[in-house]
Design an enzyme around this catalytic site. Structure first.
Site, PDB file in Angstrom:
ATOM      1  N   SER A 144     -25.887  68.689  -1.210  1.00  0.00           N
ATOM      2  CA  SER A 144     -25.194  67.863  -1.693  1.00  0.00           C
ATOM      3  C   SER A 144     -25.089  66.878  -0.332  1.00  0.00           C
ATOM      4  O   SER A 144     -25.937  66.945   0.984  1.00  0.00           O
ATOM      5  CB  SER A 144     -24.211  67.467  -2.423  1.00  0.00           C
ATOM      6  OG  SER A 144     -24.278  65.932  -2.953  1.00  0.00           O
ATOM      7  N   GLU A 239     -31.983  63.167 -10.972  1.00  0.00           N
ATOM      8  CA  GLU A 239     -30.464  63.323 -10.132  1.00  0.00           C
ATOM      9  C   GLU A 239     -31.235  61.978  -9.924  1.00  0.00           C
ATOM     10  O   GLU A 239     -32.787  61.898  -8.929  1.00  0.00           O
ATOM     11  CB  GLU A 239     -30.738  64.201  -9.100  1.00  0.00           C
ATOM     12  CG  GLU A 239     -31.344  64.584  -8.408  1.00  0.00           C
ATOM     13  CD  GLU A 239     -31.227  65.826  -7.386  1.00  0.00           C
ATOM     14  OE1 GLU A 239     -29.889  65.045  -6.666  1.00  0.00           O
ATOM     15  OE2 GLU A 239     -31.139  67.045  -7.388  1.00  0.00           O
ATOM     16  N   HIS A 269     -28.048  66.681 -10.500  1.00  0.00           N
ATOM     17  CA  HIS A 269     -27.844  67.416  -8.886  1.00  0.00           C
ATOM     18  C   HIS A 269     -27.037  68.777  -8.427  1.00  0.00           C
ATOM     19  O   HIS A 269     -26.171  69.432  -9.790  1.00  0.00           O
ATOM     20  CB  HIS A 269     -27.076  66.306  -8.760  1.00  0.00           C
ATOM     21  CG  HIS A 269     -26.330  66.514  -7.112  1.00  0.00           C
ATOM     22  ND1 HIS A 269     -27.401  65.618  -6.192  1.00  0.00           N
ATOM     23  CD2 HIS A 269     -24.902  66.574  -6.694  1.00  0.00           C
ATOM     24  CE1 HIS A 269     -26.492  65.941  -4.979  1.00  0.00           C
ATOM     25  NE2 HIS A 269     -25.148  66.135  -5.364  1.00  0.00           N
TER      26      HIS A 269
END
Length: 303
Positions: A144, A239, A269
């Site tokens: 991320s 995502e 995600h």
């Protein structure tokens, strides 16, 4: 691969969707509780350490490490998260590769907005080099925001004249602070976790009113990607951040970079965090482990 597993993960995530309007302190508390519950990861030893002037966790395989270092950056939208919240992912890579990892507790916004995290990423990489770890024995990794930080560490290291590491492997990286990808709209219903509005709210802490269309904030759109080492980008098709990876990979390939774009269908995600519960997560981590091992082996063959 199990449709039942994917549906169960999706339903679970929808029960507690992300709320970017929460105070940072609450987001930190909630994420830490969510990601650090359960038993410690097996097959590794974890030792507090310091890298680049920041606290870190050194994660090593039981029985000793092969030569190499994974420099890991945790996720959390540059506002929350820690090496502890990413420990299971870090340990998963350590077990699959047999090399140690050092996971850095870089500074977080809003107390430390952009470019604090980028400065800490570069300092950590420079510290490894100063310790005598050869660049060709280092692989950057992260999930991320931490995946984005891995990429910007490459960019700042290149601009500083430092040698490039062997490779970088990033999971659902955040690479576009403008939030302008089409997937922000086309994946709105499929994504069980994020919306563009929630991401905009939490990113505002990191941006601190700065222009998001800067190379180190939106490298998928604006960075010069020439000269980067081999890259692996893994993402899920469900995502809103998917286009961060697809557009970055296309631009990296056009710049002559060896890049693997690995998109898994119908997963969210950072789906790799569901290893042990989702077959696709374990398979993706296996592929990432092989990519890292192969990257280090290529540097061995050239030495």
């Amino acid at each position: 691969m199990s449709k039942v597993q994917r549906a169960t993960i999706d339903a679970t995530m929808r029960q507690v969707p992300f709320d970017g309007s929460l105070p940072p302190e609450q987001m930190r508390k909630d994420f830490e509780a969510q990601m650090t519950s359960g038993p410690a990861p097996a097959g590794v030893t974890v030792t507090p350490s310091v890298l680049g002037g920041r606290p870190a966790l050194t994660v090593e395989p039981e029985g000793g490490s092969a030569t190499g270092t994974i420099l890991y950056f945790h996720g959390g939208a540059w506002v929350f998260g820690s090496p502890a919240t990413a420990l299971h992912l870090t340990a998963a890579l350590v077990r699959r590769t047999g090399v140690r990892a050092v996971s850095v507790d870089y500074r977080l916004a809003p107390e430390h907005p952009f470019p604090a995290a980028v400065e800490d990423g570069l300092a950590a990489y420079r510290d490894l080099l100063d310790q005598g770890v050869p660049a060709e024995r280092i692989v950057l990794a992260g999930e991320s925001a931490g995946g984005g930080l891995g990429v910007t560490t490459l960019l700042t290291a290149r601009e500083a004249g430092l040698p490039m590491p062997a490779a970088a492997a990033v999971f659902s990286p955040g690479l576009d602070a403008t939030l302008s990808g089409e997937s922000m709209t086309t994946k709105h219903d499929a994504d069980p976790l994020f919306t563009r509005a929630d991401l905009a709210a939490v990113f505002a802490h990191y941006l601190a009113a700065q222009d998001p269309a800067q190379p180190l904030l939106s490298p998928a759109l604006h960075a010069d990607l020439t000269g980067l080492p081999p890259l692996l980008l893994q993402a899920g098709s469900n995502e809103v951040l998917l286009d961060d990876s697809t557009r970055f990979a296309a631009r990296a390939a056009a710049a002559g970079v060896d890049v693997l774009l690995d998109v898994t269908a119908d997963v969210p995600h950072v789906f790799q965090a569901f290893a042990g519960l989702l077959d696709e997560a374990d398979a993706a981590l296996d592929r990432a482990g092989r990519f890292i091992t192969d990257a280090l082996a290529r540097t061995d063959s050239r030495s």
